[in-house]
Design a protein around this motif. Structure first.
Motif, PDB file in Angstrom:
ATOM      1  N   GLN A   3       9.749  53.209  27.449  1.00 30.97           N
ATOM      2  CA  GLN A   3      10.188  52.567  29.163  1.00 30.97           C
ATOM      3  C   GLN A   3      10.600  54.453  29.802  1.00 30.97           C
ATOM      4  N   GLU A   4      10.018  54.519  30.849  1.00 36.06           N
ATOM      5  CA  GLU A   4      10.792  56.108  31.325  1.00 36.06           C
ATOM      6  C   GLU A   4      12.552  56.046  32.259  1.00 36.06           C
ATOM      7  N   ASP A   5      12.326  54.544  32.314  1.00 40.22           N
ATOM      8  CA  ASP A   5      13.888  54.661  32.895  1.00 40.22           C
ATOM      9  C   ASP A   5      14.573  53.442  32.083  1.00 40.22           C
ATOM     10  N   ASP A   6      15.470  52.894  33.021  1.00 47.66           N
ATOM     11  CA  ASP A   6      17.081  51.954  31.641  1.00 47.66           C
ATOM     12  C   ASP A   6      15.896  50.937  32.525  1.00 47.66           C
ATOM     13  N   VAL A   7      15.132  51.022  33.574  1.00 42.78           N
ATOM     14  CA  VAL A   7      15.323  49.386  34.641  1.00 42.78           C
ATOM     15  C   VAL A   7      14.721  48.043  32.810  1.00 42.78           C
ATOM     16  N   PRO A   8      15.067  47.022  32.708  1.00 43.47           N
ATOM     17  CA  PRO A   8      14.594  46.861  31.726  1.00 43.47           C
ATOM     18  C   PRO A   8      13.372  46.062  31.833  1.00 43.47           C
ATOM     19  N   TYR A   9      12.185  45.121  30.989  1.00 41.99           N
ATOM     20  CA  TYR A   9      10.895  44.224  32.188  1.00 41.99           C
ATOM     21  C   TYR A   9      10.779  43.127  32.043  1.00 41.99           C
ATOM     22  N   PRO A  10      11.225  42.784  33.488  1.00 42.88           N
ATOM     23  CA  PRO A  10      10.573  41.438  33.679  1.00 42.88           C
ATOM     24  C   PRO A  10      10.189  40.207  32.712  1.00 42.88           C
ATOM     25  N   LEU A  11      10.585  39.369  32.137  1.00 44.90           N
ATOM     26  CA  LEU A  11      10.250  38.369  31.769  1.00 44.90           C
ATOM     27  C   LEU A  11       9.070  37.414  32.385  1.00 44.90           C
ATOM     28  N   ASP A  12       7.026  38.016  32.307  1.00 47.68           N
ATOM     29  CA  ASP A  12       6.503  36.976  32.916  1.00 47.68           C
ATOM     30  C   ASP A  12       5.592  37.250  31.205  1.00 47.68           C
ATOM     31  N   ALA A  13       4.124  37.107  32.248  1.00 48.20           N
ATOM     32  CA  ALA A  13       2.885  37.136  31.051  1.00 48.20           C
ATOM     33  C   ALA A  13       2.820  38.303  30.141  1.00 48.20           C
ATOM     34  N   ALA A  14       3.345  39.358  31.293  1.00 50.48           N
ATOM     35  CA  ALA A  14       3.087  40.435  30.137  1.00 50.48           C
ATOM     36  C   ALA A  14       3.891  40.629  29.088  1.00 50.48           C
ATOM     37  N   ALA A  15       5.104  40.060  29.135  1.00 47.29           N
ATOM     38  CA  ALA A  15       6.726  40.440  28.164  1.00 47.29           C
ATOM     39  C   ALA A  15       5.803  39.553  27.598  1.00 47.29           C
ATOM     40  N   VAL A  16       5.376  38.271  27.435  1.00 49.51           N
ATOM     41  CA  VAL A  16       5.149  37.304  26.264  1.00 49.51           C
ATOM     42  C   VAL A  16       3.668  38.087  25.688  1.00 49.51           C
ATOM     43  N   ARG A  17       2.965  38.962  25.990  1.00 49.24           N
ATOM     44  CA  ARG A  17       1.968  39.296  25.279  1.00 49.24           C
ATOM     45  C   ARG A  17       2.943  40.562  24.628  1.00 49.24           C
ATOM     46  N   SER A  18       3.793  41.034  25.011  1.00 50.77           N
ATOM     47  CA  SER A  18       4.615  42.507  24.254  1.00 50.77           C
ATOM     48  C   SER A  18       5.361  41.739  23.308  1.00 50.77           C
ATOM     49  N   TRP A  19       5.674  40.610  23.900  1.00 49.90           N
ATOM     50  CA  TRP A  19       6.684  39.600  22.779  1.00 49.90           C
ATOM     51  C   TRP A  19       6.077  38.886  21.219  1.00 49.90           C
ATOM     52  N   CYS A  20       4.756  38.658  21.143  1.00 51.39           N
ATOM     53  CA  CYS A  20       4.029  38.625  20.449  1.00 51.39           C
ATOM     54  C   CYS A  20       3.529  39.482  19.917  1.00 51.39           C
ATOM     55  N   GLY A  21       2.518  40.950  20.510  1.00 55.57           N
ATOM     56  CA  GLY A  21       2.689  41.447  19.598  1.00 55.57           C
ATOM     57  C   GLY A  21       3.899  42.146  18.813  1.00 55.57           C
ATOM     58  N   LEU A  22       4.635  42.394  19.269  1.00 55.70           N
ATOM     59  CA  LEU A  22       5.979  43.307  18.076  1.00 55.70           C
ATOM     60  C   LEU A  22       6.098  41.683  17.801  1.00 55.70           C
ATOM     61  N   ALA A  23       6.604  40.784  17.465  1.00 55.22           N
ATOM     62  CA  ALA A  23       6.780  39.553  16.944  1.00 55.22           C
ATOM     63  C   ALA A  23       5.575  39.676  15.727  1.00 55.22           C
ATOM     64  N   LEU A  24       4.341  40.109  16.124  1.00 55.63           N
ATOM     65  CA  LEU A  24       3.775  39.801  14.686  1.00 55.63           C
ATOM     66  C   LEU A  24       3.995  41.387  13.954  1.00 55.63           C
ATOM     67  N   GLU A  25       4.559  41.828  14.514  1.00 53.33           N
ATOM     68  CA  GLU A  25       4.500  43.875  13.167  1.00 53.33           C
ATOM     69  C   GLU A  25       5.863  43.196  12.579  1.00 53.33           C
TER      70      GLU A  25
END
Length: 554
Positions: A3-25
């Motif tokens: 992420q280019e800046d320091d703003v966190p990602y919102p807890l939305d559908a995209a974050a859940v998708r990313s969470w799944c991928g990172l958890a699997l890794e």
């Protein structure tokens, strides 16, 4: 993820998708280390693998949800994504820890599905998740993943009170879980003696770390500490271990089987099921809701556990793992030989388990993947394995699984069974006391000497070898080909039996589906007795499977 800046990602559908991928890794990296410290509730060395497979199912469900919305030209919302993740984990949950994690995700979904993903919503979701895990476990024990989940929720509460964002709440939950994990050896005697932390809790820490990474954009690959740094329970004056022993969980010789299945049933039936299974064994975890449940229990009588599910509703995807007489405080000993059999339905799964085989129960239209068969071979903990596909369409899948298992040092023989009744015949002559090659020959010969048939109901008009059938017609298939078209199940079955026995036979095996008429077995037995002298008949309850009747003639 960057992420280019320091703003966190919102807890939305995209974050859940990313969470799944990172958890699997993360679980992929940690899998072997978690397997190695798996000493509770059974030291079967597969908690890391089970958690990975559970999250793999969750990730597939999330991707399917995104694909569905893309095809429809819409974007998934948080409720869609977290709901898919929880459902995928539920239907793919493996082992005790995987089942608990599935319930944890369901608890989070109950809160997040109706919110905008705020920090307060995440706080409440983590609290609900921790509470729901205690509700799912028949006899909660501290020093386990339950304790770690509660600590994560406590830390999230403190962070949210300071007006933190969702990313900060997730990071606080992760750190709270890490701290609690290191204290688990001081709460559970078996962990203290082994000098390790709780394996299930270790997996939860990895899962929460992935959530924090998904929301913050700062990916960490620091491994979870798995060795103990807390005093032993005896030194700490902890009494939890004694309570666990009183419930049967400290006994070095635990139940022989792990039984897992999905169950379609109502709440009242599941409440009765919990009571019955609690009397049969231990490590009981029942998770789910809205008519779909995942049932996990350790028992000595696997057949009784499956039968309880049949009485409660419609069990499927039955998995029965034999612990091989393993001590709860050491790795399970490798047995000399085992049988893995694919079977169509819960009833046959129980039958195979009673015969000493490890069943992989399937539902119509849901054949197992080669990876699932490989996992079943691994869980057999045997140097030599006979694999019974019991379906001509599984020949290549089973062959691929056997080849993969061979690369892992297991000697696997693929018995060419094309139907469940051939598998039953092969199991009847299985003899672990003789040489592997002799046993393979005997089982193959028994299967080959068994002609098989099934009675099915046509779903639509179609052409068959016996002519044109209409929707609702009863079809009699012998060795996979339609040979009789009738209107009555019993009369069609009699015709099929007469054709099969015209070439001779000594034994008829009847496997009844759950939807078979109540008097079917009695009428067919009488028909064989009156029309075919010196032919014996044996009847089994097959439960839910594709055909109302399976027939074998030896």
């Amino acid at each position: 993820m960057t992420q280019e800046d320091d703003v966190p990602y919102p807890l939305d559908a995209a974050a859940v998708r990313s969470w799944c991928g990172l958890a699997l890794e993360a679980l992929g990296r940690e899998r072997e280390r978690i397997d190695a410290i798996n000493v509770y509730p059974v030291a079967d060395g597969d908690t890391g693998t089970n958690l990975y497979l559970t999250l793999e199912s969750a990730a597939r469900a999330v991707e399917a949800a995104f694909d569905g919305h893309t095809s429809a030209g819409t974007a998934p919302c948080l409720a869609d994504a977290i709901g898919a993740m929880a459902h995928g984990a539920l239907i793919g949950a493996r082992g005790n820890s995987g089942t608990i994690v599935a319930q944890l995700l369901r608890g989070m979904t109950e809160v997040l599905a109706a919110t905008d993903g705020s920090a307060d919503a995440l706080r409440r979701a983590l609290r609900r998740a921790a509470a729901s895990t205690y509700e799912a476990v028949a006899h909660p024990v501290e020093g386990t993943v339950l304790t770690v989940a509660t600590a994560a929720a406590d830390a999230a509460e403190r962070a949210a009170a300071g007006a933190a964002g969702a990313a900060e709440v997730a990071r606080a939950a992760h750190e709270g879980a890490r701290t609690a994990l290191q204290a688990t050896p001081g709460q559970l005697a078996v962990l203290g003696r082994a000098g390790v932390v709780d394996a299930g809790g270790c997996g939860l820490v990895a899962l929460l770390g992935a959530l924090a990474d998904a929301l913050s954009g700062e990916v960490s690959v620091t491994p979870v500490a798995v060795r103990a740094d807390a005093p032993l329970p005896e030194a700490a004056g902890c009494e939890v271990a004694d309570g666990a022993a009183a419930e049967g969980r400290g006994d070095p010789e635990g139940p022989a089987f792990e039984v897992i299945y999905l169950l379609e049933a109502g709440d009242a039936a599941v409440a009765r099921l919990r009571t019955r299974l609690d009397g049969l064994g231990d490590s009981l975890v029942v998770v789910g809701g809205d008519g779909l449940w995942n049932v996990h229990v350790h028992v000595d009588d696997a057949g009784a556990a499956v039968e309880a599910g049949i009485e409660a509703g419609r069990p499927y995807r039955v998995r029965i793992t034999h612990f091989g007489g393993a001590s709860r405080t050491k790795e399970p000993a490798m047995t000399a030989r085992a049988v893995v059999a694919v079977v169509p339905g819960a009833g046959l799964a129980g039958l195979c388990a009673e015969a000493g085989a490890m069943p992989v129960a399937v539902r119509p239209g849901e054949p197992p993947a080669s990876g699932e068969l490989v996992q079943a071979i691994r869980q057999a903990h045997a140097r030599e394995v006979m694999l019974l596909p019991n379906d001509p369409d599984l020949r290549h899948t089973a062959a691929a699984a056997a080849e993969q298992a061979r690369t892992e040092g297991v000697r696997v023989a693929l018995i060419p069974t094309r139907a469940a009744v051939q598998g039953i015949a092969a199991l009847a002559v299985h003899e672990p006391g003789r040489s592997f090659d002799e046993d393979v020959v005997a089982m193959t010969a028994a299967a080959g000497a068994t002609r098989y048939a099934e009675l099915a109901v046509a779903e639509r008009q179609s052409w068959t070898m016996a002519g044109v059938c209409q929707a609702g017609d009863v079809l009699g298939l012998i060795d996979g080909d339609v040979v009789v078209i009738g209107s009555d199940l019993t009369r069609t079955a009699m015709t099929v039996l007469d054709r099969m026995l015209s070439a001779g036979g000594e034994m008829v095996t009847l496997v009844l589906g759950a939807d078979a008429p109540g008097a079917l077995a009695e009428r067919l037995e009488r028909h064989v007795r009156e029309r075919h002298l010196a032919v014996d008949t044996v009847v089994y309850e097959g439960g839910q499977h594709a055909a109302p009747l399976l027939i074998g003639v030896e």
